[in-house]
Design a protein around this motif. Structure first.
Motif, PDB file in Angstrom:
ATOM      1  N   THR A   1      -4.816   3.278  -3.819  1.00  0.00           N
ATOM      2  CA  THR A   1      -5.874   4.006  -4.403  1.00  0.00           C
ATOM      3  C   THR A   1      -6.561   3.338  -5.412  1.00  0.00           C
ATOM      4  OG1 THR A   1      -4.803   5.220  -6.164  1.00  0.00           O
ATOM      5  CG2 THR A   1      -5.057   6.311  -3.956  1.00  0.00           C
TER       6      THR A   1
ATOM      7  N   LYS B   1       0.889  -1.330  -0.058  1.00  0.00           N
ATOM      8  CA  LYS B   1       0.003   0.102   0.072  1.00  0.00           C
ATOM      9  C   LYS B   1       0.949   1.149   0.066  1.00  0.00           C
ATOM     10  CE  LYS B   1      -4.257  -2.029   1.575  1.00  0.00           C
ATOM     11  NZ  LYS B   1      -5.224  -1.886   2.778  1.00  0.00           N
TER      12      LYS B   1
ATOM     13  N   ARG C   1       1.112   4.277  -4.412  1.00  0.00           N
ATOM     14  CA  ARG C   1       0.023   4.934  -4.652  1.00  0.00           C
ATOM     15  C   ARG C   1      -1.111   4.368  -5.580  1.00  0.00           C
ATOM     16  NH1 ARG C   1      -0.573   9.456  -8.047  1.00  0.00           N
ATOM     17  NH2 ARG C   1      -2.573  10.320  -7.837  1.00  0.00           N
TER      18      ARG C   1
END
Length: 122
Positions: free
Chosen positions: A93, A86, A89
């Motif tokens: 997302t 995570k 990015r």
């Protein structure tokens, strides 16, 4: 470090693909959290020959399985991988909307995580 990757629909349970991933690995010890509590999964690990499942039961189940605490702590390795993943990015997302592209991005990020671990090894 990741060994196999598989993507599912967002509403699908992880234990639906767990047998597919386990079939591709050699038999051994399987440590998972309560989300993978399934008698069918535990029996499948045992039936593969030499495998042993250490999966605690959910609180609503009458017959509770116990897992040694030191072994259960090793499950944290998987959680740490997801935290590292995570950091990218594009993955955190869910930038890629198509499953194939998202899986490719996860594979690339996983390869970078592998490379970092090799570079930092003594």
């Amino acid at each position: 470090m990741p060994v196999r990757l598989h993507i599912t629909a967002g509403q699908a349970s992880d234990k639906t693909v767990a047998p597919l991933l386990l079939d591709e690995l050699p038999p051994g010890i399987v440590v998972a959290d309560r989300g993978y509590d399934s008698l069918a999964l535990v029996e499948r690990v045992a039936a593969r020959g030499g495998g042993e499942a250490h999966i605690p039961t959910q609180s609503r189940v009458r017959l509770q399985r116990s897992v040694p605490p030191d072994l259960y702590r090793r499950r944290n390795l998987v959680e740490r991988y997801f935290c590292k993943l995570k950091q990218f990015r594009r993955i955190a997302t869910r930038f890629e909307k198509h499953a194939v592209n998202f899986l490719a991005a996860v594979a690339l990020a996983s390869a970078r995580i592998w490379l970092r671990s090799i570079e930092s090894a003594p």
